[in-house]
Every structure is written in C-alpha cells, then in structure tokens.
Design a protein around this motif. Structure first.
Motif, PDB file in Angstrom:
ATOM      1  N   LYS A 230      74.287  36.931 -12.318  1.00 48.92           N
ATOM      2  CA  LYS A 230      74.644  35.592 -12.800  1.00 48.92           C
ATOM      3  C   LYS A 230      75.891  35.066 -12.077  1.00 48.92           C
ATOM      4  O   LYS A 230      76.159  33.891 -12.091  1.00 48.92           O
ATOM      5  N   ASN A 231      76.649  35.966 -11.463  1.00 45.90           N
ATOM      6  CA  ASN A 231      77.862  35.587 -10.742  1.00 45.90           C
ATOM      7  C   ASN A 231      77.756  36.105  -9.302  1.00 45.90           C
ATOM      8  O   ASN A 231      78.127  37.239  -9.013  1.00 45.90           O
ATOM      9  N   PRO A 232      77.258  35.301  -8.381  1.00 47.89           N
ATOM     10  CA  PRO A 232      77.064  35.767  -7.006  1.00 47.89           C
ATOM     11  C   PRO A 232      78.384  36.119  -6.307  1.00 47.89           C
ATOM     12  O   PRO A 232      78.406  36.977  -5.438  1.00 47.89           O
ATOM     13  N   TYR A 233      79.473  35.467  -6.707  1.00 50.84           N
ATOM     14  CA  TYR A 233      80.767  35.785  -6.096  1.00 50.84           C
ATOM     15  C   TYR A 233      81.205  37.198  -6.482  1.00 50.84           C
ATOM     16  O   TYR A 233      81.770  37.926  -5.681  1.00 50.84           O
ATOM     17  N   LEU A 234      80.944  37.570  -7.718  1.00 48.29           N
ATOM     18  CA  LEU A 234      81.257  38.925  -8.164  1.00 48.29           C
ATOM     19  C   LEU A 234      80.424  39.940  -7.385  1.00 48.29           C
ATOM     20  O   LEU A 234      80.942  40.963  -6.925  1.00 48.29           O
ATOM     21  N   LEU A 235      79.154  39.649  -7.218  1.00 49.63           N
ATOM     22  CA  LEU A 235      78.287  40.558  -6.451  1.00 49.63           C
ATOM     23  C   LEU A 235      78.791  40.725  -5.023  1.00 49.63           C
ATOM     24  O   LEU A 235      78.839  41.847  -4.507  1.00 49.63           O
ATOM     25  N   ALA A 236      79.169  39.632  -4.403  1.00 53.18           N
ATOM     26  CA  ALA A 236      79.698  39.712  -3.035  1.00 53.18           C
ATOM     27  C   ALA A 236      81.009  40.480  -3.017  1.00 53.18           C
ATOM     28  O   ALA A 236      81.253  41.293  -2.113  1.00 53.18           O
TER      29      ALA A 236
END
Length: 124
Positions: free
Chosen positions: A24-30
């Motif tokens: 849900k948070n692509p920035y966190l995944l990156a």
C-alpha cells in the motif's frame, strides 16, 4: 534484515500488517528493497564480500537470520494488537463518560417532578 522487516510492519501504526499490507506504500517498499539489495550484494557477490572482508552466507546462515528477524515482526504485531485493545477500551470509556452526564440530565427533571408530586400528595 530485522530492521527492514520492522519497517515493513510500520506501514501502519495501529493496523496489522495483514490488514494494511506493505504494498500500500510503494515508497516504503522501495526504502526497504534498496538497502536489502545492497546487503545481498555485499554479502553474496564475492568481490564485494572480499572488499568488506565478509564471507557469503549459506542457507543455514540465512535460516538463522530469519529465525532472529521474524520474532521482531511477531512482537510488533502483538504490540499493535495490544495498542488497538487499549485504544478500544479508552474510546469506550470516553463514550460512557460523555453519555453519563446526558443521561443524568434527562433523568433529573423526571426525579424532580416525582418529588414535587409526592410532596403535593402528602400535603393533602
């Protein structure tokens, strides 16, 4: 590895990792994938491992890493559940505290009316 799993768990402060998934948070995944890739590169690529004086990890070593990392994730989920429970009880207590004065205010005129009626009937 432990801190990266903990970061994935932090996608929501109160909600479980299973109800609010990390994607849900692509920035966190990156932000988790980039350092994890760098760690893998330093540990698994022989030329980088040699620069940092490291040896490659075996499957047994990776199992140990996961065995130490996963309890952190489990602990985070337990703490979130406790926090949700405490918050739920605090909300219920707050609602009850706000309702009690309103109920007392609604009951007070009825009690006064009955007391007046009783006083009038005893005077007769």
């Amino acid at each position: 590895c432990m801190e990266m799993l903990k970061a994935l768990s932090a996608v929501s402060v109160n909600s479980s990792l299973f109800t609010v998934p990390p994607w849900k948070n692509p920035y966190l995944l990156a932000g988790v994938a980039a350092p994890f890739a760098l760690h893998l590169m330093v540990v698994q690529v022989p030329s980088f491992a040699q620069v940092f004086s490291l040896t490659t990890l075996t499957k047994r070593d990776w199992k140990k890493v996961l065995a130490c990392s996963l309890p952190i994730l489990l602990l985070e989920e337990i703490l979130k559940a406790i926090g949700r429970n405490v918050e739920r009880h605090a909300d219920a207590a707050s609602i009850a505290a706000h309702q009690a004065p309103a109920e007392e205010a609604a009951v007070a005129p009825v009690v006064e009316a009955r007391a007046t009626e009783e006083a009038a009937s005893t005077d007769e």
